[in-house]
Design a protein around this motif. Sequence first.
Motif, PDB file in Angstrom:
ATOM      1  N   LEU A 165    -102.490  -0.705  78.489  1.00 50.31           N
ATOM      2  CA  LEU A 165    -103.232  -0.880  77.454  1.00 50.31           C
ATOM      3  C   LEU A 165    -102.502  -1.747  76.248  1.00 50.31           C
ATOM      4  N   GLN A 166    -101.401  -1.184  75.660  1.00 49.29           N
ATOM      5  CA  GLN A 166    -100.457  -1.986  74.707  1.00 49.29           C
ATOM      6  C   GLN A 166    -100.068  -3.351  75.318  1.00 49.29           C
ATOM      7  N   SER A 167     -99.763  -3.669  76.558  1.00 51.08           N
ATOM      8  CA  SER A 167     -99.261  -4.848  76.939  1.00 51.08           C
ATOM      9  C   SER A 167    -100.584  -5.932  77.044  1.00 51.08           C
ATOM     10  N   TRP A 168    -101.753  -5.412  77.260  1.00 49.25           N
ATOM     11  CA  TRP A 168    -103.152  -6.067  77.244  1.00 49.25           C
ATOM     12  C   TRP A 168    -103.547  -6.533  75.840  1.00 49.25           C
ATOM     13  N   ASP A 169    -103.324  -5.654  74.915  1.00 49.00           N
ATOM     14  CA  ASP A 169    -103.649  -5.839  73.545  1.00 49.00           C
ATOM     15  C   ASP A 169    -102.688  -6.690  72.954  1.00 49.00           C
ATOM     16  N   ASP A 170    -101.390  -6.948  73.590  1.00 51.03           N
ATOM     17  CA  ASP A 170    -100.171  -7.670  73.236  1.00 51.03           C
ATOM     18  C   ASP A 170    -100.066  -7.179  71.599  1.00 51.03           C
ATOM     19  N   GLU A 171     -99.845  -5.959  71.442  1.00 50.56           N
ATOM     20  CA  GLU A 171     -99.131  -5.549  70.354  1.00 50.56           C
ATOM     21  C   GLU A 171     -97.843  -4.726  70.287  1.00 50.56           C
ATOM     22  N   PRO A 172     -96.678  -5.521  69.721  1.00 48.88           N
ATOM     23  CA  PRO A 172     -95.390  -5.220  69.943  1.00 48.88           C
ATOM     24  C   PRO A 172     -95.376  -3.743  69.102  1.00 48.88           C
ATOM     25  N   GLY A 173     -93.823  -3.468  69.193  1.00 49.55           N
ATOM     26  CA  GLY A 173     -93.560  -2.234  68.562  1.00 49.55           C
ATOM     27  C   GLY A 173     -93.660  -1.131  69.138  1.00 49.55           C
ATOM     28  N   GLU A 174     -93.301   0.185  68.619  1.00 44.66           N
ATOM     29  CA  GLU A 174     -93.114   1.443  69.346  1.00 44.66           C
ATOM     30  C   GLU A 174     -94.338   1.964  70.044  1.00 44.66           C
ATOM     31  N   LEU A 175     -94.142   2.312  71.250  1.00 43.51           N
ATOM     32  CA  LEU A 175     -95.425   2.843  72.056  1.00 43.51           C
ATOM     33  C   LEU A 175     -95.794   3.954  71.406  1.00 43.51           C
TER      34      LEU A 175
END
Length: 526
Positions: A165-175
């Motif tokens: 999900l984080q990769s799809w949302d393209d949100e950098p930073g700590e998981l």
Amino acid sequence: MSQHFEELINKLSSAHIPLLLRGIKRGLEKESLRVGTNGFLSTQSHPEALGSTLTHKYITTDYSEVLLELITPPSEDPTEPLKCLDSIHRFIYQNIGDDYLWNASMPCMLDPEKNIPIAYYGTSNSGRMKYIYRVGLGHRYGRLMQTISGLHYNFSIPQEFWKQLQSWDDEPGELQTYISKKYMGLIRNYHRFSWMLPFLFGASPAVCNCFLNGKKTKLKKLSTGTSYGPKATSLRMGDMGYSNNAQSKLNISYNSLDEYVAGLEHAINTPEPLYEKLGVKVIEAGSEQIKYKQLNANLLQIENEYYSNIRPKRVAISGERPAKTLSQGGVEYIEIRSLDINPFSPVGMTNEQIQWLDCFLVTCLLMDSPEISCREQAEISENLRRTVNEGREPGLLLLKDNRAMQLSQIGLDFSQKMSEVANLFDSCWNTKRYSSNVKYWEQCFEKPELTLSGKFMEQIQQQGSYYEVVQSLSLSQKEQFLEQGLTEQEQKLFKKEATSSLQKQIQMEEEPQIDFDEFLANYFKK
């Protein structure tokens, strides 16, 4: 439907992605009153054969010595929590003699309030703290309220799913920062649609008059011993359940984890004049001994006192405060707290309910989740109030975006989103159960008589007594558990845990104990 929701559904529908849902973990915590043959609360102490309530993994007590809490470990197998709960019930029934478990949320016949026994956890500082906390709850809200039972559903999403999900949302930073943010978004959407749980799964439309204790209510009289809400779904979730004036002063926001933790910290550090008047430590009449009436005189004694329908959670190190654990480590799972005991299921819940909840929670996760304004919070509270009190009223109106809409229409619209998530679960487990389940419960929005409260109320009206219906169901379920018995492996497991837990409690009590005031001060510093 929002474009973002549809995009996520399409991405998740690709060949391998639904399998990530297999990593979801679920666990249950079920409360049940232990009742004697006369239909009143049992007068027996917690049986030693069940182990120590302070240290047992699976069996403890909640507020009262006779309010059992049954806990299942988290499992990726969606059917395992109920299997585990079933075996815990069978072990309990082998060790409580003539007593039985009251398999409903609203209590059985009750003696005077002062006779409701508070749970005891031994002489260690940890045990004393748990006991005094409950003494405080009794003074603050009354012991009657603490006899209400519920079922908590713990739910966690696997790391691999979050990474995707984080990769799809393209949100950098700590998981973990991303995970906490998304869990808080899930929680906000849960609140927006939280009325759906008491509507579908509420099973407390009636109550024994002894619970009302002579108070005036808007309930109707069904018989000498029973009062009910003609269209109610979950009296447990209404004014006579887990609500109180003092907590209405709390301002705990779910718009971010930081705001949530700050709200809790403020509540456990802010004095409440009503509780200051009650006092914390008093000299017991007729002796020189100091007696605690509560842990402190603040709005909340500890975080657990906050009666929220859902909580962000993280497994804490022993002795560490929940707010501190969340602040330092982030959200690890969520705890759903608005479920009534299902009296038609021997263990208080069904696999069909679990499947629906999984779809509901993942839908809440995937939907956009803006911050909740003061205006929207008022809508959320009003929708819940209307649903618990009048949820089965045909054509009932709820509030959405400052407009009135029929409950049935909002429910059907949301159920459409859930059906897409159900397809993902079906693909994950190679089944059609999730889709058919969402479809089954969907019909309740237009036929509220099919809800749990509708079916339960029908039985109560036929027999004329809430008490008689629940007693009959509970005693029948007791016979069923006793007939099934335990396998040799289960017997060994529970006996070993009971023995081990008792030894752990003895060890804790034999260790040198610092002064209790110092122990409390150290706890709140952590």
